[in-house]
Scaffold this motif. Structure first.
Motif, PDB file in Angstrom:
ATOM      1  N   ASP A   1      -3.592  -1.764  -8.691  1.00  0.00           N
ATOM      2  CA  ASP A   1      -3.818  -3.045  -8.015  1.00  0.00           C
ATOM      3  C   ASP A   1      -3.404  -4.242  -8.868  1.00  0.00           C
ATOM      4  OD1 ASP A   1      -4.830  -1.482  -6.069  1.00  0.00           O
ATOM      5  OD2 ASP A   1      -6.878  -2.257  -6.127  1.00  0.00           O
TER       6      ASP A   1
ATOM      7  N   GLU B   1       0.823  -1.215   0.000  1.00  0.00           N
ATOM      8  CA  GLU B   1       0.000   0.000   0.000  1.00  0.00           C
ATOM      9  C   GLU B   1       0.858   1.267   0.000  1.00  0.00           C
ATOM     10  OE1 GLU B   1      -3.241  -0.068  -0.556  1.00  0.00           O
ATOM     11  OE2 GLU B   1      -2.928  -2.231  -0.698  1.00  0.00           O
TER      12      GLU B   1
ATOM     13  N   LYS C   1       2.052   1.874  -3.512  1.00  0.00           N
ATOM     14  CA  LYS C   1       0.998   2.511  -4.322  1.00  0.00           C
ATOM     15  C   LYS C   1       0.904   3.999  -4.004  1.00  0.00           C
ATOM     16  CE  LYS C   1      -1.945  -1.636  -4.410  1.00  0.00           C
ATOM     17  NZ  LYS C   1      -3.238  -2.193  -3.947  1.00  0.00           N
TER      18      LYS C   1
END
Length: 409
Positions: A46, A25, A28
């Motif tokens: 994703d 995460e 990202k």
């Protein structure tokens, strides 16, 4: 514009895997911030940044269709292999459509998420079978026992890939029992668009793998299931057992012909005899750029182990040869103090009762000589470790004087 170019690269060209979901995460988030563009939503990442154990899983579709972790294995063709190939082809087509969507508003991101979910659904049966294969090896036993177990999977696989729930549930239950909380990552399925190309693999593989040795005096514990699986899945587990050696082999298996490999590793990989097989693998399949960048012992906070980088270009399969695996790699010279700094230090040491002023001249003279052969330093020496309090004196005792440890030098 630069930000548009960065978005295209982030959404289409970058792939990543980490065992820690928080790390995924954060990756990202970092990419979103770097590619932030006014008036456009965050890109969809994703499909390319995933969570999983990058060492635990298949890296070649052939490992699945042949039900063997040896990718060179050639057996009688299996019926389910065709069904798996069709599923992979359909998933790749969905991924192709995903990559073609320009992101203008949130609806485009939602469309990409839908295509990604559809592609993953196409591969559910193949993923289940891959989990079962890894679990069968993880469960352990003799080589013959594992082979029998994998053959039994072949009898169920045809029904599973055709969508028979009655066959899938027992396989899923057994795989879950075998793997426990472990989460395999199947490169050939999760990144099917990369490994279904005419020349499969990544153009560049970079990484900073965890350093842990399962051998020697500083060995860390290794679970029995991991040891069984690594012994079957990685040829480098047969020599000096180390976690970073397995990452070298995994990175090698993921790099396409003509691709580039870059790994941050302990400097000992370059010259200790125990890492000879790792150097053999690298020299067999790659042209290693030498001298290796050497970063010394203080490149990272809290790390005192010397580190280096291995940067290598994958050879064409037509020119592969094996060359001198036991020969050490050459290091780039570590940064050194100039003569003025040495002189100042030597002078200070002399005034404090330390080394004489002639130290500067001695060091300068020594640096003119060629470096000693790497083989002269094939072992790190004797480690006192936890027994130092027993064998090392801290004060004079009779005719014995305290011995200086490495940390005192």
């Amino acid at each position: 514009r630069a930000e548009n170019a960065r978005r295209i690269v982030a959404e289409s060209c970058l792939y990543g895997v980490d065992l820690n979901p928080l790390a995924v995460e954060l990756a990202k988030l970092s990419l979103w911030l770097v590619t932030l563009s006014k008036g456009r939503p965050f890109g969809f990442l994703d499909h390319n940044l995933r969570r999983g154990d990058s060492l635990l899983g298949i890296s070649s579709l052939k490992q699945l269709t042949e039900l063997s972790l040896d990718p060179s294995a050639t057996k009688q063709g299996r019926l389910f292999g065709n069904a798996i190939q069709r599923a992979v082809d359909e998933a790749v087509e969905l991924r192709r459509k995903l990559h073609e969507i320009p992101i203008r508003d949130i609806r485009d991101v939602e469309a990409m998420a839908t295509l990604d979910a559809d592609a993953r659904k196409k591969l559910e049966a193949a993923e289940l079978l891959a989990d079962a294969v890894i679990g069968a090896v993880f469960r352990g036993g003799t080589a013959k026992t594992i082979e029998t177990r994998l053959a039994a999977l072949g009898a169920q696989a045809d029904q599973v890939v055709e969508g028979a729930d009655r066959a899938a549930e027992p396989m899923r239950h057994q795989a879950n029992d075998d793997l426990g909380a472990r989460r395999p990552f199947h490169w050939a399925l999760d990144f099917a668009d990369v490994f279904s190309q005419a020349v499969p693999g990544f153009d560049a593989v970079i990484g900073n793998p965890p350093w842990a040795s399962y051998s020697g005096r500083q060995a860390v514990p290794l679970a029995e299931g991991d040891a069984r699986y690594y012994g079957v899945a990685f040829r480098l587990f047969g020599g000096w057992k180390a976690l970073h050696s397995l990452f070298i082999e995994r990175a090698w298996s993921l790099t396409k012909t003509g691709g580039t490999l870059g790994l941050l590793l302990p400097a000992q990989v370059a010259d200790l005899d125990g890492y000879g097989p790792a150097r053999e693998l690298l020299r067999e399949w790659f042209d290693v750029a030498e001298p290796l960048p050497y970063f010394g012992e203080d490149a990272f906070v809290g790390v005192i182990q010397p580190s280096c980088a291995v940067i290598a270009l994958s050879k064409s399969r037509r020119k592969i040869d094996s060359a001198g695996s036991q020969a050490a790699f050459r290091f780039a010279k570590a940064p050194r103090r100039d003569a003025a700094q040495v002189d100042a230090t030597a002078s200070a040491e002399s005034h404090s009762g330390g080394a004489p002023r002639s130290l500067a001249a001695l060091l300068t003279r020594m640096e003119r000589f060629p470096a000693p052969p790497a083989a002269a330093f094939g072992d790190p020496g004797v480690h006192t470790g936890n027994c130092s309090k027993i064998i090392i004196l801290t004060k004079r005792s009779g005719i014995c004087a305290p011995v200086r440890e490495g940390k005192n030098v």
